[in-house]
Scaffold this motif. Structure first.
Motif, PDB file in Angstrom:
ATOM      1  N   UNK A   1      -9.469  -5.191  -6.981  1.00 51.83           N
ATOM      2  CA  UNK A   1      -8.877  -3.928  -7.453  1.00 51.83           C
ATOM      3  C   UNK A   1      -7.387  -3.804  -7.147  1.00 51.83           C
ATOM      4  N   UNK A   2      -6.910  -4.445  -6.096  1.00 54.26           N
ATOM      5  CA  UNK A   2      -5.508  -4.281  -5.709  1.00 54.26           C
ATOM      6  C   UNK A   2      -4.534  -4.778  -6.793  1.00 54.26           C
ATOM      7  N   UNK A   3      -4.765  -5.943  -7.427  1.00 55.89           N
ATOM      8  CA  UNK A   3      -3.773  -6.428  -8.402  1.00 55.89           C
ATOM      9  C   UNK A   3      -3.423  -5.453  -9.520  1.00 55.89           C
ATOM     10  N   UNK A   4      -4.399  -4.872 -10.252  1.00 57.93           N
ATOM     11  CA  UNK A   4      -3.982  -3.947 -11.320  1.00 57.93           C
ATOM     12  C   UNK A   4      -3.277  -2.698 -10.793  1.00 57.93           C
ATOM     13  N   UNK A   5      -3.687  -2.228  -9.598  1.00 58.73           N
ATOM     14  CA  UNK A   5      -3.031  -1.042  -9.031  1.00 58.73           C
ATOM     15  C   UNK A   5      -1.599  -1.368  -8.629  1.00 58.73           C
ATOM     16  N   UNK A   6      -1.417  -2.467  -7.908  1.00 62.93           N
ATOM     17  CA  UNK A   6      -0.080  -2.837  -7.426  1.00 62.93           C
ATOM     18  C   UNK A   6       0.863  -3.133  -8.585  1.00 62.93           C
ATOM     19  N   UNK A   7       0.404  -3.899  -9.552  1.00 57.18           N
ATOM     20  CA  UNK A   7       1.268  -4.289 -10.671  1.00 57.18           C
ATOM     21  C   UNK A   7       1.697  -3.083 -11.496  1.00 57.18           C
TER      22      UNK A   7
END
Length: 217
Positions: A91-97
């Motif tokens: 889940x972190x990648x789409x949120x961070x990007x």
């Protein structure tokens, strides 16, 4: 009809497994937001870290959920913690990007106007950049939450509980149980997306509410 019969006769089981599914999904979503949003917003505000944001996004797209869970079985063993870590990594990648791009792509002239009015860097971030970034930032959060709710189904293979216990145990619950569990997972994902859409509408400035924004990843 068999599906409706299964839902009726196993309603308490579905409710119990839904509770486990929600506990896992909510925990993973909150941890991912706490990690991804501050880092992405800070990198976007500083106009640094494009390589990190793009790399994290690419890694997130390349990682299959089941493979991650399998890897963490060997590291932390079976159970809730295993699945939670795997879901956070997904889940972190789409949120961070999206957090990074939403702030980094704010029109420079607007930022310069804010600074010209005497706003400090922190004031520019909270009064100018973040309000304008909210639609794209929330699009990333909604994408990640829906991904978490769907992927949490695979947690059953690692003893993580949830509706995956019903979907992946066709021998015990039959095809009607598989379909019923899948319908409940789909309903949870849609409900989560609708709730976040409502929150987004509430906190987004009125002038930006009509924007149709799609998550980058």
């Amino acid at each position: 009809m068999d599906v409706l019969t299964f839902m009726s006769s196993h309603f308490s089981l579905l409710v119990s497994k839904t509770g486990e599914h929600l506990e896992l999904s909510i925990a993973a979503s909150i941890i991912s937001i706490v990690i991804g949003v501050p880092i992405g917003v800070w990198l976007g505000h500083m106009h640094r870290g494009e390589f990190i944001a793009v790399t994290v996004s690419n890694i997130g797209r390349a990682l299959p959920s089941l493979a991650l869970i399998a890897v963490f079985i060997g590291v932390v063993g079976l159970g809730f913690k295993n699945v939670l870590i795997a879901l956070v990594i997904l889940a972190v990648p789409p949120i961070l990007t999206n957090a990074y791009l939403s702030v980094e792509q704010v029109v420079p002239d607007i930022v310069r106007a804010g600074k010209g009015m005497g706003l400090t860097g922190r004031q520019v971030l909270f009064k100018v950049e973040l309000p304008l970034a909210l639609p794209l930032l929330f699009a990333g959060v909604r994408t990640a939450v829906v991904l978490v709710v769907g992927s949490a189904t695979l947690g059953a293979v690692a003893g993580g509980g949830g509706l995956g216990d019903i979907i992946l145990r066709q021998a015990a619950y039959g095809l009607s149980g598989v379909i019923a569990g899948a319908i409940w997972v789909a309903a949870l994902a849609i409900l989560a997306d609708v709730l976040l859409w409502g929150v987004q509408k509430l906190i987004t400035p009125r002038g930006l509410r009509s924007q149709q924004v799609t998550a980058i990843v």
